[in-house]
Design a protein around this motif. Structure first.
Motif, PDB file in Angstrom:
ATOM      1  N   LYS A   5       0.859  -1.180   0.000  1.00 42.62           N
ATOM      2  CA  LYS A   5       0.000   0.000   0.000  1.00 42.62           C
ATOM      3  C   LYS A   5       0.896   1.231   0.000  1.00 42.62           C
ATOM      4  CE  LYS A   5      -3.700  -2.358   2.317  1.00 42.62           C
ATOM      5  NZ  LYS A   5      -4.409  -2.594   3.538  1.00 42.62           N
ATOM      6  N   CYS A   6       0.569   2.162  -0.867  1.00 38.86           N
ATOM      7  CA  CYS A   6       1.373   3.365  -1.026  1.00 38.86           C
ATOM      8  C   CYS A   6       0.539   4.584  -0.644  1.00 38.86           C
ATOM      9  CB  CYS A   6       1.848   3.474  -2.481  1.00 38.86           C
ATOM     10  SG  CYS A   6       3.043   4.763  -2.771  1.00 38.86           S
ATOM     11  N   PRO A   7       0.989   5.354   0.360  1.00 42.03           N
ATOM     12  CA  PRO A   7       0.222   6.537   0.744  1.00 42.03           C
ATOM     13  C   PRO A   7       0.193   7.582  -0.383  1.00 42.03           C
ATOM     14  CG  PRO A   7       2.079   6.176   2.247  1.00 42.03           C
ATOM     15  CD  PRO A   7       2.171   5.163   1.168  1.00 42.03           C
ATOM     16  N   ILE A   8      -0.852   8.378  -0.368  1.00 43.00           N
ATOM     17  CA  ILE A   8      -1.022   9.436  -1.361  1.00 43.00           C
ATOM     18  C   ILE A   8      -0.952  10.775  -0.641  1.00 43.00           C
ATOM     19  CG2 ILE A   8      -2.598  10.469  -3.047  1.00 43.00           C
ATOM     20  CD1 ILE A   8      -3.853   7.661  -3.340  1.00 43.00           C
ATOM     21  N   ALA A   9      -0.195  11.701  -1.234  1.00 43.57           N
ATOM     22  CA  ALA A   9      -0.097  13.055  -0.703  1.00 43.57           C
ATOM     23  C   ALA A   9      -0.441  14.052  -1.806  1.00 43.57           C
ATOM     24  CB  ALA A   9       1.305  13.327  -0.171  1.00 43.57           C
ATOM     25  N   ILE A  73       2.802  14.564 -11.282  1.00 40.75           N
ATOM     26  CA  ILE A  73       2.614  13.469 -10.328  1.00 40.75           C
ATOM     27  C   ILE A  73       3.967  12.812 -10.131  1.00 40.75           C
ATOM     28  CG2 ILE A  73       1.460  11.262  -9.884  1.00 40.75           C
ATOM     29  CD1 ILE A  73      -0.696  12.243 -11.943  1.00 40.75           C
ATOM     30  N   CYS A  74       4.270  12.453  -8.898  1.00 43.67           N
ATOM     31  CA  CYS A  74       5.550  11.817  -8.595  1.00 43.67           C
ATOM     32  C   CYS A  74       5.332  10.529  -7.809  1.00 43.67           C
ATOM     33  CB  CYS A  74       6.417  12.776  -7.765  1.00 43.67           C
ATOM     34  SG  CYS A  74       7.983  12.051  -7.238  1.00 43.67           S
ATOM     35  N   HIS A  75       6.062   9.501  -8.206  1.00 45.90           N
ATOM     36  CA  HIS A  75       6.185   8.300  -7.386  1.00 45.90           C
ATOM     37  C   HIS A  75       7.544   8.434  -6.720  1.00 45.90           C
ATOM     38  CE1 HIS A  75       6.440   3.627  -7.096  1.00 45.90           C
ATOM     39  NE2 HIS A  75       6.245   4.190  -5.925  1.00 45.90           N
ATOM     40  N   SER A  76       7.540   8.660  -5.409  1.00 46.23           N
ATOM     41  CA  SER A  76       8.799   8.936  -4.710  1.00 46.23           C
ATOM     42  C   SER A  76       9.138   7.837  -3.719  1.00 46.23           C
ATOM     43  CB  SER A  76       8.711  10.283  -3.986  1.00 46.23           C
ATOM     44  OG  SER A  76       7.791  10.200  -2.914  1.00 46.23           O
ATOM     45  N   GLY A  80      13.182   4.806   2.003  1.00 47.40           N
ATOM     46  CA  GLY A  80      12.428   3.561   2.050  1.00 47.40           C
ATOM     47  C   GLY A  80      10.925   3.754   2.205  1.00 47.40           C
ATOM     48  N   LYS A  81      10.464   4.988   2.263  1.00 49.17           N
ATOM     49  CA  LYS A  81       9.030   5.295   2.365  1.00 49.17           C
ATOM     50  C   LYS A  81       8.549   5.799   1.007  1.00 49.17           C
ATOM     51  CE  LYS A  81       5.334   6.448   4.941  1.00 49.17           C
ATOM     52  NZ  LYS A  81       4.486   5.531   5.605  1.00 49.17           N
ATOM     53  N   GLU A  82       7.655   5.042   0.395  1.00 51.38           N
ATOM     54  CA  GLU A  82       7.141   5.415  -0.926  1.00 51.38           C
ATOM     55  C   GLU A  82       5.868   6.232  -0.809  1.00 51.38           C
ATOM     56  OE1 GLU A  82       7.065   2.454  -4.092  1.00 51.38           O
ATOM     57  OE2 GLU A  82       8.342   1.180  -2.827  1.00 51.38           O
ATOM     58  N   TYR A  83       5.700   7.152  -1.745  1.00 52.80           N
ATOM     59  CA  TYR A  83       4.499   7.981  -1.848  1.00 52.80           C
ATOM     60  C   TYR A  83       4.127   8.170  -3.301  1.00 52.80           C
ATOM     61  CZ  TYR A  83       4.256   9.735   2.958  1.00 52.80           C
ATOM     62  OH  TYR A  83       4.100   9.842   4.298  1.00 52.80           O
ATOM     63  N   ILE A  84       2.853   8.387  -3.525  1.00 52.27           N
ATOM     64  CA  ILE A  84       2.373   8.943  -4.786  1.00 52.27           C
ATOM     65  C   ILE A  84       1.968  10.368  -4.430  1.00 52.27           C
ATOM     66  CG2 ILE A  84       0.679   8.847  -6.647  1.00 52.27           C
ATOM     67  CD1 ILE A  84       2.573   6.434  -6.625  1.00 52.27           C
ATOM     68  N   GLN A  85       2.558  11.346  -5.120  1.00 56.55           N
ATOM     69  CA  GLN A  85       2.341  12.755  -4.798  1.00 56.55           C
ATOM     70  C   GLN A  85       1.741  13.477  -6.003  1.00 56.55           C
ATOM     71  OE1 GLN A  85       6.524  13.294  -4.008  1.00 56.55           O
ATOM     72  NE2 GLN A  85       6.149  13.461  -1.825  1.00 56.55           N
ATOM     73  N   PHE A  86       0.687  14.227  -5.751  1.00 57.09           N
ATOM     74  CA  PHE A  86       0.020  15.018  -6.773  1.00 57.09           C
ATOM     75  C   PHE A  86       0.292  16.494  -6.486  1.00 57.09           C
ATOM     76  CE2 PHE A  86      -2.158  11.026  -6.713  1.00 57.09           C
ATOM     77  CZ  PHE A  86      -2.592  10.814  -8.012  1.00 57.09           C
ATOM     78  N   PHE A  87       0.789  17.221  -7.490  1.00 56.90           N
ATOM     79  CA  PHE A  87       1.127  18.634  -7.337  1.00 56.90           C
ATOM     80  C   PHE A  87       0.177  19.483  -8.187  1.00 56.90           C
ATOM     81  CE2 PHE A  87       4.863  16.275  -6.219  1.00 56.90           C
ATOM     82  CZ  PHE A  87       5.408  16.976  -5.150  1.00 56.90           C
ATOM     83  N   PHE A  88      -0.558  20.351  -7.518  1.00 58.21           N
ATOM     84  CA  PHE A  88      -1.527  21.233  -8.161  1.00 58.21           C
ATOM     85  C   PHE A  88      -1.052  22.680  -8.099  1.00 58.21           C
ATOM     86  CE2 PHE A  88      -3.983  17.552  -6.988  1.00 58.21           C
ATOM     87  CZ  PHE A  88      -4.964  17.442  -7.962  1.00 58.21           C
ATOM     88  N   ASP A 140      11.224   9.649  -8.254  1.00 54.44           N
ATOM     89  CA  ASP A 140      12.301  10.262  -7.499  1.00 54.44           C
ATOM     90  C   ASP A 140      12.712   9.364  -6.344  1.00 54.44           C
ATOM     91  OD1 ASP A 140      13.980  12.600  -6.960  1.00 54.44           O
ATOM     92  OD2 ASP A 140      12.729  12.908  -5.189  1.00 54.44           O
ATOM     93  N   GLY A 141      14.006   9.184  -6.177  1.00 52.98           N
ATOM     94  CA  GLY A 141      14.525   8.425  -5.041  1.00 52.98           C
ATOM     95  C   GLY A 141      14.705   6.938  -5.278  1.00 52.98           C
ATOM     96  N   PHE A 142      14.470   6.469  -6.486  1.00 52.52           N
ATOM     97  CA  PHE A 142      14.656   5.056  -6.812  1.00 52.52           C
ATOM     98  C   PHE A 142      15.993   4.866  -7.516  1.00 52.52           C
ATOM     99  CE2 PHE A 142      10.094   5.557  -6.569  1.00 52.52           C
ATOM    100  CZ  PHE A 142       9.686   4.429  -5.854  1.00 52.52           C
ATOM    101  N   ILE A 143      16.605   3.723  -7.291  1.00 51.60           N
ATOM    102  CA  ILE A 143      17.844   3.370  -7.979  1.00 51.60           C
ATOM    103  C   ILE A 143      17.502   2.359  -9.058  1.00 51.60           C
ATOM    104  CG2 ILE A 143      20.125   2.348  -7.745  1.00 51.60           C
ATOM    105  CD1 ILE A 143      20.056   3.312  -4.802  1.00 51.60           C
TER     106      ILE A 143
END
Length: 144
Positions: A5-9, A73-76, A80-88, A140-143
């Motif tokens: 489960k990935c939190p959304i911000a 939109i970013c998958h960050s 080690g904490k993943e988020y899906i982020q929406f920028f308006f 962002d933040g993935f290798i």
């Protein structure tokens, strides 16, 4: 086995011409840094309604859904904490911008979108650069 489960911000850039409002954070992991209005999406809440709620809670303004423009939109993955982020982005609102979360925000300042302060939260600086480049999605933040 539990599903991932990935939190959304959601984040809101309130814009006046070529300037945006940013909050100087305190009492959080980004204390002393400038961040955007935003937060987590609650269960049963739409992404757009979350942006509207956060704007009211944090800076006391009312937004209309039709004035909100999803820019990227970013998958960050931060530490080690993943988020899906929406920028308006929004350039119309009702009310006067004021600090409604004095326990989390030192003050609210207006900055040129192309000349952000050095102490801007890194993921926000990256998102603004992506918005300026008209990139609608990034990771962002993935290798690799």
């Amino acid at each position: 086995m539990d599903r991932f489960k990935c939190p959304i911000a959601v984040f809101l850039l309130l814009k006046e011409e070529n300037k945006i409002y940013l909050q100087l954070r305190k009492n959080c992991s980004f204390a002393g840094m400038y961040g955007a209005i935003g937060g987590h999406v609650d269960g049963g809440e739409t992404i757009v309604n979350a942006v509207i709620r956060e704007a009211k809670e944090e800076v006391g303004i009312d937004l209309s859904k039709k004035d909100l423009i999803l820019k990227t939109i970013c998958h960050s993955n931060a530490g080690g904490k993943e988020y899906i982020q929406f920028f308006f982005v929004c350039d119309k609102w009702n009310g006067i911008i004021e600090n409604k979360e004095k326990d989390k925000c030192e003050r609210i300042d207006l900055f040129d979108i192309n000349n952000l302060p050095e102490n801007t939260v890194p993921y926000l600086k990256t998102a603004i650069n992506k918005i300026n480049a008209q990139e609608i999605f990034f990771e962002d933040g993935f290798i690799d």
